[in-house]
Design a protein around this motif. Sequence first.
Motif, PDB file in Angstrom:
ATOM      1  N   TRP A   1       0.826  -1.201   0.000  1.00 53.30           N
ATOM      2  CA  TRP A   1       0.000   0.000   0.000  1.00 53.30           C
ATOM      3  C   TRP A   1       0.865   1.258   0.000  1.00 53.30           C
ATOM      4  O   TRP A   1       0.648   2.175  -0.799  1.00 53.30           O
ATOM      5  N   LEU A   2       1.875   1.306   0.865  1.00 53.42           N
ATOM      6  CA  LEU A   2       2.745   2.481   0.942  1.00 53.42           C
ATOM      7  C   LEU A   2       3.531   2.688  -0.351  1.00 53.42           C
ATOM      8  O   LEU A   2       3.812   3.829  -0.738  1.00 53.42           O
ATOM      9  N   LEU A   3       3.867   1.606  -1.033  1.00 48.57           N
ATOM     10  CA  LEU A   3       4.565   1.676  -2.311  1.00 48.57           C
ATOM     11  C   LEU A   3       3.718   2.407  -3.362  1.00 48.57           C
ATOM     12  O   LEU A   3       4.241   3.110  -4.210  1.00 48.57           O
ATOM     13  N   ARG A   4       2.411   2.255  -3.274  1.00 48.87           N
ATOM     14  CA  ARG A   4       1.493   2.819  -4.261  1.00 48.87           C
ATOM     15  C   ARG A   4       1.088   4.256  -3.967  1.00 48.87           C
ATOM     16  O   ARG A   4       0.605   4.955  -4.851  1.00 48.87           O
ATOM     17  N   LEU A   5       1.197   4.691  -2.735  1.00 51.44           N
ATOM     18  CA  LEU A   5       0.662   6.001  -2.348  1.00 51.44           C
ATOM     19  C   LEU A   5       1.253   7.180  -3.126  1.00 51.44           C
ATOM     20  O   LEU A   5       0.492   8.050  -3.546  1.00 51.44           O
ATOM     21  N   PRO A   6       2.550   7.262  -3.341  1.00 54.89           N
ATOM     22  CA  PRO A   6       3.068   8.441  -4.047  1.00 54.89           C
ATOM     23  C   PRO A   6       2.555   8.560  -5.491  1.00 54.89           C
ATOM     24  O   PRO A   6       2.235   9.636  -5.950  1.00 54.89           O
ATOM     25  N   ASP A   7       2.507   7.451  -6.202  1.00 55.41           N
ATOM     26  CA  ASP A   7       2.042   7.443  -7.592  1.00 55.41           C
ATOM     27  C   ASP A   7       1.441   6.074  -7.867  1.00 55.41           C
ATOM     28  O   ASP A   7       2.161   5.093  -8.042  1.00 55.41           O
ATOM     29  N   ALA A   8       0.131   6.041  -7.904  1.00 55.07           N
ATOM     30  CA  ALA A   8      -0.588   4.768  -7.978  1.00 55.07           C
ATOM     31  C   ALA A   8      -0.156   3.898  -9.149  1.00 55.07           C
ATOM     32  O   ALA A   8       0.019   2.693  -9.008  1.00 55.07           O
ATOM     33  N   SER A   9       0.027   4.483 -10.317  1.00 53.04           N
ATOM     34  CA  SER A   9       0.306   3.659 -11.490  1.00 53.04           C
ATOM     35  C   SER A   9       1.784   3.341 -11.686  1.00 53.04           C
ATOM     36  O   SER A   9       2.114   2.402 -12.397  1.00 53.04           O
ATOM     37  N   ALA A  10       2.672   4.082 -11.029  1.00 55.47           N
ATOM     38  CA  ALA A  10       4.105   3.891 -11.275  1.00 55.47           C
ATOM     39  C   ALA A  10       4.640   2.584 -10.695  1.00 55.47           C
ATOM     40  O   ALA A  10       5.549   1.992 -11.266  1.00 55.47           O
ATOM     41  N   ASN A  11       4.106   2.147  -9.594  1.00 51.16           N
ATOM     42  CA  ASN A  11       4.711   1.009  -8.890  1.00 51.16           C
ATOM     43  C   ASN A  11       3.882  -0.263  -8.943  1.00 51.16           C
ATOM     44  O   ASN A  11       4.140  -1.188  -8.177  1.00 51.16           O
ATOM     45  N   ILE A  12       2.899  -0.317  -9.823  1.00 53.76           N
ATOM     46  CA  ILE A  12       2.101  -1.541  -9.891  1.00 53.76           C
ATOM     47  C   ILE A  12       2.871  -2.648 -10.583  1.00 53.76           C
ATOM     48  O   ILE A  12       2.881  -3.785 -10.136  1.00 53.76           O
ATOM     49  N   MET A  13       3.547  -2.322 -11.650  1.00 55.41           N
ATOM     50  CA  MET A  13       4.254  -3.348 -12.402  1.00 55.41           C
ATOM     51  C   MET A  13       5.744  -3.135 -12.275  1.00 55.41           C
ATOM     52  O   MET A  13       6.207  -2.034 -12.532  1.00 55.41           O
ATOM     53  N   PRO A  14       6.516  -4.066 -11.880  1.00 58.98           N
ATOM     54  CA  PRO A  14       6.151  -5.410 -11.453  1.00 58.98           C
ATOM     55  C   PRO A  14       6.027  -5.554  -9.942  1.00 58.98           C
ATOM     56  O   PRO A  14       5.436  -6.508  -9.468  1.00 58.98           O
ATOM     57  N   GLN A  15       6.593  -4.577  -9.160  1.00 63.34           N
ATOM     58  CA  GLN A  15       6.675  -4.760  -7.707  1.00 63.34           C
ATOM     59  C   GLN A  15       5.311  -4.959  -7.054  1.00 63.34           C
ATOM     60  O   GLN A  15       5.123  -5.879  -6.256  1.00 63.34           O
ATOM     61  N   GLY A  16       4.368  -4.081  -7.348  1.00 60.70           N
ATOM     62  CA  GLY A  16       3.055  -4.152  -6.715  1.00 60.70           C
ATOM     63  C   GLY A  16       2.332  -5.443  -7.033  1.00 60.70           C
ATOM     64  O   GLY A  16       1.718  -6.056  -6.156  1.00 60.70           O
ATOM     65  N   LEU A  17       2.400  -5.863  -8.291  1.00 56.27           N
ATOM     66  CA  LEU A  17       1.746  -7.112  -8.679  1.00 56.27           C
ATOM     67  C   LEU A  17       2.378  -8.299  -7.967  1.00 56.27           C
ATOM     68  O   LEU A  17       1.671  -9.180  -7.468  1.00 56.27           O
ATOM     69  N   TYR A  18       3.692  -8.331  -7.887  1.00 54.22           N
ATOM     70  CA  TYR A  18       4.374  -9.423  -7.184  1.00 54.22           C
ATOM     71  C   TYR A  18       3.970  -9.456  -5.708  1.00 54.22           C
ATOM     72  O   TYR A  18       3.702 -10.520  -5.147  1.00 54.22           O
ATOM     73  N   LEU A  19       3.945  -8.276  -5.080  1.00 55.26           N
ATOM     74  CA  LEU A  19       3.549  -8.217  -3.672  1.00 55.26           C
ATOM     75  C   LEU A  19       2.096  -8.655  -3.489  1.00 55.26           C
ATOM     76  O   LEU A  19       1.762  -9.348  -2.523  1.00 55.26           O
ATOM     77  N   SER A  20       1.226  -8.252  -4.407  1.00 57.14           N
ATOM     78  CA  SER A  20      -0.182  -8.664  -4.328  1.00 57.14           C
ATOM     79  C   SER A  20      -0.325 -10.171  -4.453  1.00 57.14           C
ATOM     80  O   SER A  20      -1.101 -10.802  -3.712  1.00 57.14           O
ATOM     81  N   LEU A  21       0.404 -10.766  -5.376  1.00 59.15           N
ATOM     82  CA  LEU A  21       0.352 -12.218  -5.546  1.00 59.15           C
ATOM     83  C   LEU A  21       0.909 -12.943  -4.328  1.00 59.15           C
ATOM     84  O   LEU A  21       0.356 -13.958  -3.891  1.00 59.15           O
ATOM     85  N   LEU A  22       1.993 -12.418  -3.765  1.00 58.60           N
ATOM     86  CA  LEU A  22       2.564 -13.016  -2.559  1.00 58.60           C
ATOM     87  C   LEU A  22       1.581 -12.904  -1.392  1.00 58.60           C
ATOM     88  O   LEU A  22       1.405 -13.848  -0.615  1.00 58.60           O
ATOM     89  N   CYS A  23       0.905 -11.761  -1.281  1.00 53.23           N
ATOM     90  CA  CYS A  23      -0.114 -11.605  -0.238  1.00 53.23           C
ATOM     91  C   CYS A  23      -1.248 -12.609  -0.447  1.00 53.23           C
ATOM     92  O   CYS A  23      -1.755 -13.186   0.519  1.00 53.23           O
ATOM     93  N   GLY A  24      -1.648 -12.830  -1.685  1.00 56.97           N
ATOM     94  CA  GLY A  24      -2.687 -13.821  -1.973  1.00 56.97           C
ATOM     95  C   GLY A  24      -2.274 -15.212  -1.526  1.00 56.97           C
ATOM     96  O   GLY A  24      -3.080 -15.960  -0.955  1.00 56.97           O
ATOM     97  N   LEU A  25      -1.028 -15.562  -1.762  1.00 58.06           N
ATOM     98  CA  LEU A  25      -0.514 -16.857  -1.319  1.00 58.06           C
ATOM     99  C   LEU A  25      -0.518 -16.953   0.207  1.00 58.06           C
ATOM    100  O   LEU A  25      -0.948 -17.957   0.786  1.00 58.06           O
ATOM    101  N   LEU A  26      -0.070 -15.897   0.867  1.00 59.09           N
ATOM    102  CA  LEU A  26      -0.051 -15.895   2.333  1.00 59.09           C
ATOM    103  C   LEU A  26      -1.465 -15.917   2.916  1.00 59.09           C
ATOM    104  O   LEU A  26      -1.692 -16.524   3.960  1.00 59.09           O
ATOM    105  N   ILE A  27      -2.418 -15.278   2.249  1.00 58.99           N
ATOM    106  CA  ILE A  27      -3.814 -15.335   2.693  1.00 58.99           C
ATOM    107  C   ILE A  27      -4.301 -16.777   2.666  1.00 58.99           C
ATOM    108  O   ILE A  27      -4.978 -17.244   3.591  1.00 58.99           O
ATOM    109  N   THR A  28      -3.953 -17.494   1.611  1.00 60.40           N
ATOM    110  CA  THR A  28      -4.380 -18.882   1.483  1.00 60.40           C
ATOM    111  C   THR A  28      -3.852 -19.736   2.629  1.00 60.40           C
ATOM    112  O   THR A  28      -4.606 -20.473   3.281  1.00 60.40           O
TER     113      THR A  28
END
Length: 159
Positions: A103-130
């Motif tokens: 979330w903090l990675l995205r706050l300064p500029d929402a679209s700048a950090n989605i690919m690839p870091q944000g997507l990787y973190l989101s996928l890792l969070c999904g795995l940890l949720i499981t």
Amino acid sequence: MSMDPIVSQIKIFGHPLHPGLIHFPVAALIGLIAADLAFVFSADPFWARASVWLAGVGAIGGWLASAAGLMDLLLVSQIRRLITGWCHAMLAVMLLSLATFNWLLRLPDASANIMPQGLYLSLLCGLLITVTGYLGGRLVYENAVGVNIDDMLQEDTST
């Protein structure tokens, strides 16, 4: 399986608070994966803005839900004796740390950090949720954490 219930100390109207609070942040963090993928494939800034909100709801909501879980872990000695309880708690801390960083990675500029870091973190969070959710389910179904067995037994005898 233990037939003696492990009663939650953090509850409202007799219902454990942690399991009720966790659904919204989990839904937000799973939705974050979909929003990230939608942004990657469409480059539509709407999905970048949506991902900031989903990441924020997931992180903040997760910390609120985890406070209730942590209080139960600290207050209920039967939970502290369960290895599954400690594993669930440790994975939840890792998950919430990554979700907050995402979330903090995205706050300064929402679209700048989605690919690839944000997507990787989101996928890792999904795995940890499981994995974390699986362990939480084991706490409920195998150890009766937060289960009101007395009410269940009364229902069985009345039918």
